[in-house]
Design a protein around this motif. Structure first.
Motif, mmCIF file in Angstrom:
data_model
loop_
_atom_site.group_PDB
_atom_site.id
_atom_site.type_symbol
_atom_site.label_atom_id
_atom_site.label_comp_id
_atom_site.label_asym_id
_atom_site.label_seq_id
_atom_site.Cartn_x
_atom_site.Cartn_y
_atom_site.Cartn_z
ATOM 1 N N TYR A 127 0.855 -1.188 0.000
ATOM 2 C CA TYR A 127 0.000 0.000 0.000
ATOM 3 C C TYR A 127 0.888 1.234 0.000
ATOM 4 C CZ TYR A 127 -3.792 -3.186 1.151
ATOM 5 O OH TYR A 127 -4.699 -4.207 1.120
ATOM 6 N N PHE A 128 0.558 2.202 -0.848
ATOM 7 C CA PHE A 128 1.402 3.391 -0.925
ATOM 8 C C PHE A 128 0.545 4.644 -1.123
ATOM 9 C CE2 PHE A 128 0.854 1.934 -5.260
ATOM 10 C CZ PHE A 128 0.776 3.084 -6.038
ATOM 11 N N SER A 129 1.100 5.751 -0.673
ATOM 12 C CA SER A 129 0.449 7.044 -0.836
ATOM 13 C C SER A 129 1.516 8.097 -1.079
ATOM 14 C CB SER A 129 -0.388 7.398 0.398
ATOM 15 O OG SER A 129 0.444 7.513 1.538
ATOM 16 N N LEU A 130 1.100 9.246 -1.568
ATOM 17 C CA LEU A 130 1.995 10.388 -1.776
ATOM 18 C C LEU A 130 1.469 11.571 -0.986
ATOM 19 C CD1 LEU A 130 2.900 10.614 -5.594
ATOM 20 C CD2 LEU A 130 4.316 9.757 -3.736
ATOM 21 N N THR A 131 2.398 12.278 -0.361
ATOM 22 C CA THR A 131 2.024 13.516 0.325
ATOM 23 C C THR A 131 2.962 14.632 -0.103
ATOM 24 O OG1 THR A 131 3.492 13.204 2.233
ATOM 25 C CG2 THR A 131 1.312 12.176 2.356
ATOM 26 N N ASP B 109 -2.040 15.003 1.694
ATOM 27 C CA ASP B 109 -2.251 14.045 0.606
ATOM 28 C C ASP B 109 -2.307 14.766 -0.735
ATOM 29 O OD1 ASP B 109 -3.333 11.471 -0.649
ATOM 30 O OD2 ASP B 109 -4.915 12.925 -1.084
ATOM 31 N N VAL B 110 -1.677 14.150 -1.761
ATOM 32 C CA VAL B 110 -1.694 14.755 -3.096
ATOM 33 C C VAL B 110 -2.283 13.815 -4.144
ATOM 34 C CG1 VAL B 110 0.272 16.253 -2.598
ATOM 35 C CG2 VAL B 110 0.675 13.997 -3.610
ATOM 36 N N LEU B 111 -2.792 12.655 -3.741
ATOM 37 C CA LEU B 111 -3.346 11.713 -4.703
ATOM 38 C C LEU B 111 -4.837 11.934 -4.976
ATOM 39 C CD1 LEU B 111 -1.719 8.278 -3.718
ATOM 40 C CD2 LEU B 111 -1.052 9.830 -5.562
ATOM 41 N N TYR B 112 -5.551 12.487 -4.022
ATOM 42 C CA TYR B 112 -7.018 12.534 -4.114
ATOM 43 C C TYR B 112 -7.517 13.865 -4.650
ATOM 44 C CZ TYR B 112 -11.915 12.363 -2.659
ATOM 45 O OH TYR B 112 -13.283 12.395 -2.636
ATOM 46 N N ASP B 113 -8.534 13.796 -5.500
ATOM 47 C CA ASP B 113 -9.234 14.983 -5.993
ATOM 48 C C ASP B 113 -10.725 14.659 -6.005
ATOM 49 O OD1 ASP B 113 -10.384 17.119 -7.309
ATOM 50 O OD2 ASP B 113 -8.954 17.142 -8.958
ATOM 51 N N ALA B 114 -11.475 15.335 -5.153
ATOM 52 C CA ALA B 114 -12.911 15.050 -5.011
ATOM 53 C C ALA B 114 -13.691 15.341 -6.284
ATOM 54 C CB ALA B 114 -13.485 15.862 -3.846
ATOM 55 N N SER C 255 -11.667 0.230 -2.034
ATOM 56 C CA SER C 255 -12.978 0.871 -1.902
ATOM 57 C C SER C 255 -12.957 2.037 -0.924
ATOM 58 C CB SER C 255 -14.020 -0.161 -1.459
ATOM 59 O OG SER C 255 -13.633 -0.759 -0.230
ATOM 60 N N ASN C 256 -11.977 2.061 -0.026
ATOM 61 C CA ASN C 256 -11.891 3.167 0.943
ATOM 62 C C ASN C 256 -10.855 4.219 0.536
ATOM 63 O OD1 ASN C 256 -9.545 1.724 1.357
ATOM 64 N ND2 ASN C 256 -9.682 1.733 3.609
ATOM 65 N N PHE C 257 -10.520 4.263 -0.767
ATOM 66 C CA PHE C 257 -9.481 5.192 -1.227
ATOM 67 C C PHE C 257 -9.799 6.640 -0.874
ATOM 68 C CE2 PHE C 257 -8.137 8.096 -4.698
ATOM 69 C CZ PHE C 257 -6.773 8.118 -4.412
ATOM 70 N N ARG C 258 -11.051 7.031 -0.993
ATOM 71 C CA ARG C 258 -11.406 8.432 -0.733
ATOM 72 C C ARG C 258 -11.161 8.814 0.729
ATOM 73 N NH1 ARG C 258 -14.577 10.602 -4.986
ATOM 74 N NH2 ARG C 258 -14.911 9.026 -6.596
ATOM 75 N N ASP C 259 -11.141 7.825 1.616
ATOM 76 C CA ASP C 259 -10.858 8.106 3.030
ATOM 77 C C ASP C 259 -9.391 7.832 3.378
ATOM 78 O OD1 ASP C 259 -13.560 8.790 3.618
ATOM 79 O OD2 ASP C 259 -14.045 6.646 3.702
ATOM 80 N N ALA C 260 -8.884 6.676 2.957
ATOM 81 C CA ALA C 260 -7.535 6.274 3.356
ATOM 82 C C ALA C 260 -6.455 6.863 2.455
ATOM 83 C CB ALA C 260 -7.429 4.748 3.366
ATOM 84 N N ARG C 261 -6.795 7.162 1.206
ATOM 85 C CA ARG C 261 -5.854 7.757 0.224
ATOM 86 C C ARG C 261 -4.676 6.829 -0.067
ATOM 87 N NH1 ARG C 261 -7.594 13.262 0.860
ATOM 88 N NH2 ARG C 261 -9.795 12.983 1.397
ATOM 89 N N ASN C 262 -4.893 5.526 0.033
ATOM 90 C CA ASN C 262 -3.857 4.544 -0.289
ATOM 91 C C ASN C 262 -4.204 3.818 -1.575
ATOM 92 O OD1 ASN C 262 -2.278 4.878 2.071
ATOM 93 N ND2 ASN C 262 -3.648 3.510 3.212
ATOM 94 N N LEU C 263 -3.192 3.521 -2.395
ATOM 95 C CA LEU C 263 -3.324 2.625 -3.528
ATOM 96 C C LEU C 263 -2.553 1.348 -3.225
ATOM 97 C CD1 LEU C 263 -2.849 5.264 -6.350
ATOM 98 C CD2 LEU C 263 -4.992 4.161 -5.679
ATOM 99 N N GLU C 264 -2.844 0.287 -3.950
ATOM 100 C CA GLU C 264 -2.279 -1.020 -3.614
ATOM 101 C C GLU C 264 -1.578 -1.636 -4.823
ATOM 102 O OE1 GLU C 264 -3.811 -5.390 -1.930
ATOM 103 O OE2 GLU C 264 -5.250 -3.862 -2.560
#
Length: 424
Positions: free
Chosen positions: A242-246, A252-257, A318-327
């Protein structure tokens, strides 16, 4: 732990030995054990510990790929200093490897990841990672699975409760925080999830975890194996990542609503770079001949792309919008965590710099079906060679191609059973 804290602990008389460890390019741990006084001397002056360079470039059978080699010096990274909880008065510390003139060794995996994270920070980002490796517990005498519990059953947790409790305690005592553990699909197979940390810390934690799991199983008169496919009739062992970018300030810089997939432009570009260099990344993520035998299983991701279905090799939980993690779902537990993460980071950087993108829930690349195919892609990936360094790129290819050559010369029991009486 600060340098002063470590020196205080050394002077307290609670430590007699310190293992100075480093990682070879295949991801194996090598070490020397120093008496307390000798370690205190090198930690004060950062003189380092001398090793033969050949140890960095050994194959799985401990054969070096060079006939001539220099000395290398292990410089302890005191940020990784921990007591080993199940050994008396013994600590361990990971190292960066230098040449005698003080320059970094081109074969030092930790240095390569350090440079990759620095390159990412120059763009204003940090990667955070959580590893989720799977392993088998084996009976000491027969090397068969230690139990026959079903997938995700409480039975398995009950069967191995003493071992699992001690394993978690030992992991957390060396700074590896466990978030969950489950009985996985195969008999005697278990999966453990670690807390998310910055890339270097997470890579270090995987090395520590493999050591602790190995040692704890021996204390319980069992063995553990991280081999991707140890049994023909049972599921292979994978490692979800699991990885994310900040941003550098932790946002967080991965998510855009406002995006239909919830992705920012940075997310599209970073993932586009990973997909562009995916075949090369696979040479590190699935680093053995045995790794690709796991890919034929129904549970193994087989779709080369980014999507929400579990067979995509990069899954959008499925919880990407909350956790901001990709797998990332194609790695296995034998990966050199430093080279694997460095290859992902450099691929993502290429995507960001060149404005690459990716279509979600769509096939976007071709997966290598064998280690040989992955190595051929890595050999021809000039960007990855330049980013990782030509020396380690060449050495890795040589080690792995030699491994394939040795494997292809083997005569297996299957061949004997199938062909010995052919033509009679």
């Amino acid at each position: 732990m600060s340098r002063s804290d470590i020196l205080d602990q050394l002077k307290s008389g609670n430590i007699d030995y310190v293992r100075v460890e480093f990682i070879d390019i295949l991801g194996n741990t090598r070490a020397r054990s120093l008496r307390r006084a000798e370690f205190e001397e090198i930690s004060n002056g950062l003189k380092g510990v001398l090793f033969p360079e050949s140890l960095l470039i050994l194959d799985y059978q401990d054969r070096p790929i060079k006939s001539k080699y220099d000395d290398v010096i292990a410089i302890p990274d005191l940020n990784t200093f921990v007591m080993i909880p199940y050994l008396e008065r013994t600590a361990r510390v990971l190292s960066f490897m230098n040449m005698p003139d003080g320059t970094p060794s081109p074969y030092c995996s930790r240095t390569i990841l350090k440079k990759a994270t620095q390159s990412l920070e120059e763009l204003g980002f940090r990667m955070h990672v959580s590893f989720e490796p799977t392993f088998y517990l084996l009976k000491e005498n027969t090397m068969e699975p230690a139990d026959s519990a079903k997938a995700f059953s409480p039975e398995g947790l009950m069967e191995e409760q003493n071992f699992l409790r001690n394993m978690i305690k030992n992991l957390e005592n060396v700074g590896v925080q466990v978030e969950l553990i489950n009985k996985h699909y195969g008999p005697g197979q278990y999966e453990v999830s670690f807390a998310k940390m910055e890339a270097m810390e997470s890579a270090d934690s995987l090395i520590a975890a493999r050591e602790v799991i190995r040692d704890t199983t021996r204390l319980f008169h069992m063995y553990s194996t991280f081999m991707p496919k140890p049994f023909k009739q049972h599921p292979g062992s994978s490692m979800d990542v699991y990885f994310s970018l900040t941003s550098l300030d932790g946002k967080d810089v991965l998510y855009d609503a406002n995006d239909k997939n919830g992705f920012s432009s940075i997310a599209y570009s970073f993932l586009g770079g990973i997909m562009e260099h995916l075949p090369s990344i696979m040479a590190f993520a699935a680093p053995t001949v045995n790794s690709y035998k796991r890919f034929r299983e129904v549970f193994t991701p087989s779709v080369p792309g980014v999507g929400s279905e579990r067979h995509f090799m990069i899954r959008v939980p499925s919880n990407f919008r909350d956790a901001r993690n990709l797998e990332f779902r194609l790695a296995d537990p034998l990966t050199n965590s430093y080279l694997f993460l460095a290859s992902m980071i450099y691929a993502g950087i290429d995507g960001i710099k060149n404005g690459l993108s990716v279509d979600v829930n769509t096939y976007t690349n071709q997966l290598p079906s064998t280690l040989k195919e992955a190595l051929e892609k890595l050999e021809n990936d000039s960007y990855m060679m330049y980013s990782l360094g030509q020396e380690i790129h060449t050495a890795y290819l040589e080690l792995k191609n030699s491994e394939i050559e040795t494997y292809e010369k083997e005569i297996t029991p299957w061949e004997i059973n199938t062909y010995l009486k052919a033509g009679w």
